[in-house]
Write an enzyme that holds these catalytic residues in place. Structure first.
Site, short mmCIF file in Angstrom:
data_model
loop_
_atom_site.label_atom_id
_atom_site.label_comp_id
_atom_site.label_asym_id
_atom_site.label_seq_id
_atom_site.Cartn_x
_atom_site.Cartn_y
_atom_site.Cartn_z
N TYR A 132 0.79 -1.22 0.00
CA TYR A 132 0.00 0.00 0.00
C TYR A 132 0.83 1.28 0.00
CZ TYR A 132 -3.61 -3.35 1.17
OH TYR A 132 -4.46 -4.43 1.15
N ARG A 152 -10.18 -10.66 -4.20
CA ARG A 152 -10.10 -9.21 -4.39
C ARG A 152 -10.50 -8.78 -5.81
NH1 ARG A 152 -7.52 -7.17 0.13
NH2 ARG A 152 -6.08 -8.60 1.15
N ASP A 168 -25.47 0.15 -2.41
CA ASP A 168 -26.82 0.68 -2.60
C ASP A 168 -26.90 2.16 -2.25
OD1 ASP A 168 -27.62 -1.81 -3.47
OD2 ASP A 168 -28.68 -2.33 -1.61
N HIS A 192 -15.67 -5.84 -1.77
CA HIS A 192 -16.04 -7.19 -2.16
C HIS A 192 -17.37 -7.67 -1.60
CE1 HIS A 192 -11.90 -6.78 -3.14
NE2 HIS A 192 -11.56 -6.71 -1.86
N ASN A 219 -12.51 4.71 -1.84
CA ASN A 219 -11.72 3.50 -1.70
C ASN A 219 -12.44 2.69 -0.63
OD1 ASN A 219 -9.98 1.43 -1.07
ND2 ASN A 219 -8.14 2.70 -1.20
N HIS A 231 -8.28 2.17 -5.79
CA HIS A 231 -7.55 1.17 -5.00
C HIS A 231 -6.07 1.45 -5.13
CE1 HIS A 231 -11.10 -1.16 -4.15
NE2 HIS A 231 -11.45 -0.98 -5.41
N LEU A 232 -5.38 1.46 -4.02
CA LEU A 232 -3.94 1.74 -4.03
C LEU A 232 -3.17 0.66 -4.77
CD1 LEU A 232 -3.79 2.82 -0.31
CD2 LEU A 232 -3.48 4.33 -2.27
N SER A 233 -3.52 -0.59 -4.52
CA SER A 233 -2.83 -1.71 -5.17
C SER A 233 -3.65 -2.16 -6.38
CB SER A 233 -2.67 -2.88 -4.19
OG SER A 233 -3.93 -3.44 -3.87
#
Length: 144
Positions: free
Chosen positions: A22, A110, A86, A79, A73, A99-101
């Site tokens: 990260y 993931r 909603d 997931h 994020n 997403h950082l990665s």
């Protein structure tokens, strides 16, 4: 212009949690960079980080109706956070999932995002700069 930035579970640990995945930049540093850029563009930036899905939903319900853009994020809620998904789906503002990665180069669980179907776009794998890219897109989109 009002931009919301939503950080999900465990993102408060950035800089300490798995820096090889990260990065070493902290959440406060990310928010400061975003705030500096937003202010320069004349935009208002509201941020939240919570480890609790309900708190993120409360924030969206309170602030999202007149937002001009949302950067999110969702962390692990990506997931399985159907209630968060909603809440996002109710809003009219463009949504950029960050997403950082690169989640698609990681564990198979993931690879699925319940947020992606309601997001305008997704940025993954570019580290903390993905947030800045999302902000730049939202700023430019509103100028167009």
């Amino acid at each position: 212009m009002k931009i919301l930035v939503i950080h999900g579970p465990n993102l408060n640990m950035l800089g300490r949690r798995e820096p090889e995945v990260y990065g070493s930049v902290t959440l406060d540093e990310i928010d400061a960079a975003l705030r500096e850029r937003a202010t320069a563009a004349g935009a208002t930036l509201l941020t939240i980080q919570s480890n609790h899905e309900g708190a993120l939903i409360d924030f969206l319900q309170a602030e999202g109706w007149d937002a001009d853009g949302i950067i999110i994020n969702p962390g692990a809620l990506t997931h399985y956070g159907l209630a968060l998904r909603d809440a996002l789906a109710m809003l009219k503002a463009p949504i950029i999932e960050v997403h950082l990665s690169n989640v698609y180069r990681r564990e198979p669980f993931r690879h699925t995002s319940v947020v992606a179907p309601v997001a305008t776009g997704q940025i993954a794998g570019l580290g903390w700069r993905g947030y800045l890219l999302a902000l730049e897109w939202l700023l430019e989109e509103k100028r167009a």
